[in-house]
Design a protein around this motif. Structure first.
Motif, PDB file in Angstrom:
ATOM      1  N   GLY A  21       0.739  -1.340  -0.287  1.00 37.44           N
ATOM      2  CA  GLY A  21       0.234   0.287   0.019  1.00 37.44           C
ATOM      3  C   GLY A  21       0.455   1.452   0.334  1.00 37.44           C
ATOM      4  O   GLY A  21       1.527   1.205  -0.052  1.00 37.44           O
ATOM      5  N   PRO A  22       0.018   2.315  -0.182  1.00 36.31           N
ATOM      6  CA  PRO A  22       0.728   3.666  -0.117  1.00 36.31           C
ATOM      7  C   PRO A  22       1.228   4.335   1.030  1.00 36.31           C
ATOM      8  O   PRO A  22       1.224   3.735   2.223  1.00 36.31           O
ATOM      9  CB  PRO A  22      -0.588   4.516  -0.802  1.00 36.31           C
ATOM     10  CG  PRO A  22      -1.531   4.678  -0.377  1.00 36.31           C
ATOM     11  CD  PRO A  22      -1.157   2.260  -0.025  1.00 36.31           C
ATOM     12  N   VAL A  23       2.195   5.133   0.968  1.00 34.61           N
ATOM     13  CA  VAL A  23       2.600   6.102   2.255  1.00 34.61           C
ATOM     14  C   VAL A  23       1.585   7.394   1.845  1.00 34.61           C
ATOM     15  O   VAL A  23       1.511   7.656   1.316  1.00 34.61           O
ATOM     16  CB  VAL A  23       4.064   6.712   2.588  1.00 34.61           C
ATOM     17  CG1 VAL A  23       4.782   7.356   1.767  1.00 34.61           C
ATOM     18  CG2 VAL A  23       4.193   7.364   3.593  1.00 34.61           C
ATOM     19  N   VAL A  24       0.345   7.721   2.968  1.00 34.66           N
ATOM     20  CA  VAL A  24      -0.328   9.364   2.721  1.00 34.66           C
ATOM     21  C   VAL A  24      -0.134   9.917   3.803  1.00 34.66           C
ATOM     22  O   VAL A  24      -0.197   9.529   5.178  1.00 34.66           O
ATOM     23  CB  VAL A  24      -1.807   8.217   2.907  1.00 34.66           C
ATOM     24  CG1 VAL A  24      -2.790   9.585   3.068  1.00 34.66           C
ATOM     25  CG2 VAL A  24      -2.065   7.265   2.301  1.00 34.66           C
ATOM     26  N   ALA A  25       0.617  11.024   3.572  1.00 36.48           N
ATOM     27  CA  ALA A  25       0.524  11.769   3.914  1.00 36.48           C
ATOM     28  C   ALA A  25      -0.821  13.010   4.822  1.00 36.48           C
ATOM     29  O   ALA A  25      -1.517  13.304   3.553  1.00 36.48           O
ATOM     30  CB  ALA A  25       1.345  12.764   3.786  1.00 36.48           C
ATOM     31  N   ALA A  26      -1.528  13.785   4.997  1.00 35.21           N
ATOM     32  CA  ALA A  26      -1.938  15.113   5.530  1.00 35.21           C
ATOM     33  C   ALA A  26      -1.407  16.466   6.674  1.00 35.21           C
ATOM     34  O   ALA A  26      -0.096  15.619   6.793  1.00 35.21           O
ATOM     35  CB  ALA A  26      -3.323  14.145   6.285  1.00 35.21           C
ATOM     36  N   ALA A  27      -2.166  17.225   5.556  1.00 33.23           N
ATOM     37  CA  ALA A  27      -1.870  18.190   6.169  1.00 33.23           C
ATOM     38  C   ALA A  27      -3.082  18.957   6.847  1.00 33.23           C
ATOM     39  O   ALA A  27      -3.847  18.574   5.965  1.00 33.23           O
ATOM     40  CB  ALA A  27      -1.345  19.527   4.652  1.00 33.23           C
ATOM     41  N   VAL A  28      -2.775  20.129   7.920  1.00 35.68           N
ATOM     42  CA  VAL A  28      -3.762  20.177   8.498  1.00 35.68           C
ATOM     43  C   VAL A  28      -3.767  21.364   8.999  1.00 35.68           C
ATOM     44  O   VAL A  28      -3.460  21.781  10.158  1.00 35.68           O
ATOM     45  CB  VAL A  28      -4.976  18.977   9.562  1.00 35.68           C
ATOM     46  CG1 VAL A  28      -5.861  19.633  10.246  1.00 35.68           C
ATOM     47  CG2 VAL A  28      -5.449  18.032   8.825  1.00 35.68           C
ATOM     48  N   ARG A  34     -13.170  26.767  16.061  1.00 34.50           N
ATOM     49  CA  ARG A  34     -13.720  25.794  15.875  1.00 34.50           C
ATOM     50  C   ARG A  34     -13.219  24.875  16.908  1.00 34.50           C
ATOM     51  O   ARG A  34     -12.609  23.655  15.797  1.00 34.50           O
ATOM     52  CB  ARG A  34     -14.202  25.313  14.807  1.00 34.50           C
ATOM     53  CG  ARG A  34     -15.083  26.575  14.005  1.00 34.50           C
ATOM     54  CD  ARG A  34     -15.207  26.000  12.659  1.00 34.50           C
ATOM     55  NE  ARG A  34     -16.438  25.700  12.180  1.00 34.50           N
ATOM     56  CZ  ARG A  34     -16.944  25.330  11.526  1.00 34.50           C
ATOM     57  NH1 ARG A  34     -16.083  25.376  10.443  1.00 34.50           N
ATOM     58  NH2 ARG A  34     -18.443  24.062  11.196  1.00 34.50           N
ATOM     59  N   PRO A  35     -12.600  24.812  17.816  1.00 32.91           N
ATOM     60  CA  PRO A  35     -11.951  23.334  19.026  1.00 32.91           C
ATOM     61  C   PRO A  35     -11.980  22.576  18.413  1.00 32.91           C
ATOM     62  O   PRO A  35     -13.609  21.907  18.427  1.00 32.91           O
ATOM     63  CB  PRO A  35     -11.504  24.337  20.122  1.00 32.91           C
ATOM     64  CG  PRO A  35     -12.988  24.685  20.053  1.00 32.91           C
ATOM     65  CD  PRO A  35     -13.357  25.515  19.315  1.00 32.91           C
ATOM     66  N   ILE A  36     -11.294  21.060  18.386  1.00 38.97           N
ATOM     67  CA  ILE A  36     -11.603  20.247  18.511  1.00 38.97           C
ATOM     68  C   ILE A  36     -10.645  18.748  19.381  1.00 38.97           C
ATOM     69  O   ILE A  36      -9.958  18.845  19.993  1.00 38.97           O
ATOM     70  CB  ILE A  36     -11.632  19.342  17.086  1.00 38.97           C
ATOM     71  CG1 ILE A  36     -12.371  19.660  16.004  1.00 38.97           C
ATOM     72  CG2 ILE A  36     -11.664  17.940  17.221  1.00 38.97           C
ATOM     73  CD1 ILE A  36     -11.494  19.812  14.462  1.00 38.97           C
ATOM     74  N   LYS A 120       7.661  13.507  17.861  1.00 40.07           N
ATOM     75  CA  LYS A 120       6.557  13.636  18.939  1.00 40.07           C
ATOM     76  C   LYS A 120       5.388  14.592  18.921  1.00 40.07           C
ATOM     77  O   LYS A 120       4.869  14.622  19.747  1.00 40.07           O
ATOM     78  CB  LYS A 120       6.854  13.269  20.240  1.00 40.07           C
ATOM     79  CG  LYS A 120       7.397  12.067  20.138  1.00 40.07           C
ATOM     80  CD  LYS A 120       7.454  11.714  21.987  1.00 40.07           C
ATOM     81  CE  LYS A 120       8.564   9.767  22.176  1.00 40.07           C
ATOM     82  NZ  LYS A 120       8.104   8.506  20.765  1.00 40.07           N
ATOM     83  N   GLY A 121       5.525  15.078  17.730  1.00 50.86           N
ATOM     84  CA  GLY A 121       4.947  16.139  17.529  1.00 50.86           C
ATOM     85  C   GLY A 121       3.346  15.754  17.370  1.00 50.86           C
ATOM     86  O   GLY A 121       2.534  16.928  17.747  1.00 50.86           O
ATOM     87  N   ASP A 122       2.838  14.727  17.107  1.00 49.20           N
ATOM     88  CA  ASP A 122       1.751  14.831  17.272  1.00 49.20           C
ATOM     89  C   ASP A 122       0.596  14.459  18.415  1.00 49.20           C
ATOM     90  O   ASP A 122      -0.689  14.244  18.581  1.00 49.20           O
ATOM     91  CB  ASP A 122       1.432  12.624  16.466  1.00 49.20           C
ATOM     92  CG  ASP A 122       2.138  11.743  16.638  1.00 49.20           C
ATOM     93  OD1 ASP A 122       3.084  12.193  17.866  1.00 49.20           O
ATOM     94  OD2 ASP A 122       2.212  10.714  16.064  1.00 49.20           O
ATOM     95  N   ALA A 123       1.627  14.512  19.061  1.00 50.24           N
ATOM     96  CA  ALA A 123       1.299  14.245  20.667  1.00 50.24           C
ATOM     97  C   ALA A 123       1.059  15.655  21.195  1.00 50.24           C
ATOM     98  O   ALA A 123       0.496  16.083  22.597  1.00 50.24           O
ATOM     99  CB  ALA A 123       2.144  13.212  21.550  1.00 50.24           C
ATOM    100  N   SER A 124       2.375  16.567  20.994  1.00 48.35           N
ATOM    101  CA  SER A 124       2.160  17.470  21.783  1.00 48.35           C
ATOM    102  C   SER A 124       1.510  19.098  20.641  1.00 48.35           C
ATOM    103  O   SER A 124       0.879  20.202  21.082  1.00 48.35           O
ATOM    104  CB  SER A 124       3.751  17.449  21.261  1.00 48.35           C
ATOM    105  OG  SER A 124       3.659  18.382  20.364  1.00 48.35           O
ATOM    106  N   GLU A 125       1.111  18.817  19.093  1.00 44.43           N
ATOM    107  CA  GLU A 125       0.997  19.814  18.265  1.00 44.43           C
ATOM    108  C   GLU A 125      -0.230  19.505  17.694  1.00 44.43           C
ATOM    109  O   GLU A 125      -0.941  18.037  18.068  1.00 44.43           O
ATOM    110  CB  GLU A 125       1.861  20.624  17.378  1.00 44.43           C
ATOM    111  CG  GLU A 125       2.545  21.218  17.960  1.00 44.43           C
ATOM    112  CD  GLU A 125       2.827  22.273  18.216  1.00 44.43           C
ATOM    113  OE1 GLU A 125       2.172  22.720  18.255  1.00 44.43           O
ATOM    114  OE2 GLU A 125       3.745  22.303  19.097  1.00 44.43           O
ATOM    115  N   ALA A 126      -1.889  20.175  18.227  1.00 51.04           N
ATOM    116  CA  ALA A 126      -3.423  19.612  18.065  1.00 51.04           C
ATOM    117  C   ALA A 126      -3.241  19.628  16.200  1.00 51.04           C
ATOM    118  O   ALA A 126      -4.002  19.020  15.674  1.00 51.04           O
ATOM    119  CB  ALA A 126      -3.930  20.750  18.349  1.00 51.04           C
TER     120      ALA A 126
END
Length: 195
Positions: A21-28, A34-36, A120-126
């Motif tokens: 399968g592919p490697v998939v990246a996302a930018a948000v 509108r906090p989540i 480890k930005g996925d844990a510290s930056e929303a």
């Protein structure tokens, strides 16, 4: 400060370790108005909760997705393919961010704005957590489709990661078109069948 400078995009990927399968990246880019609640590393969030959060993110934020297919991974190597997918995700955002925060220790080349890597930005930056969730849910969806196209490998269960079921199927059936032929277990399975 202009609106352009205030937009911060988080970037993360899913699928560096799988054999298929592919490697998939996302930018948000999140909307501060509108906090989540509950964003974070997609690997520690349940599948059901990830799906719910992904819907909220797509509704409340700007999202870009970038994909590098298995043949690109084989041609470039997984690191360069990941960087390529990340750059595509940023370029696919509907708005140009003023700054990019990338999960990990490297920043892709050729981004249209300044960027920094955060371990480890996925844990510290929303915003990175949101990107992690989008990348994971998009990739999982692609692998569910792959399971229908290439039955017998169990992609619906392991999403291409090197589980025992996947390794056994690889040996029994040989690689399929979405396998990463530069990865040692896939090469070994192919060589075994050609011997």
């Amino acid at each position: 400060m202009s609106m352009l400078q205030t937009l911060i995009a988080g970037v993360d990927e899913a699928g560096r370790g799988p054999l298929a399968g592919p490697v998939v990246a996302a930018a948000v880019i999140l909307d501060p108005a509108r906090p989540i609640i509950g964003l974070g590393d997609s690997k520690v969030i349940s599948e059901k909760r990830r799906a719910s959060l992904a819907l909220q993110i797509r509704h409340c934020a700007w999202v870009g997705v970038g994909i590098a297919e298995p043949e690109e991974i084989d041609r470039l190597n997984i690191l360069q393919a990941t960087m390529t997918a990340m750059a595509r995700a940023v370029r696919n955002l509907p708005r140009l961010p003023g700054h990019v925060l990338v999960d990990g220790n490297r920043v892709p080349e050729g981004l249209p704005c300044p960027a920094e890597a955060i371990i480890k930005g996925d844990a510290s930056e929303a915003a990175i957590g949101a990107a992690s969730i989008i990348a994971k849910t998009v990739r999982d969806g692609l692998m569910l489709h792959a399971a229908l196209r290439f039955p017998g490998y169990g992609f619906e269960a392991h999403k291409g990661y090197p589980s025992a079921i996947h390794r056994n199927a690889l040996i029994a059936l040989g690689p399929c078109p979405i396998h990463r032929f530069s990865y040692a277990p896939v090469r070994a399975a192919l060589e075994k069948r050609q011997a």
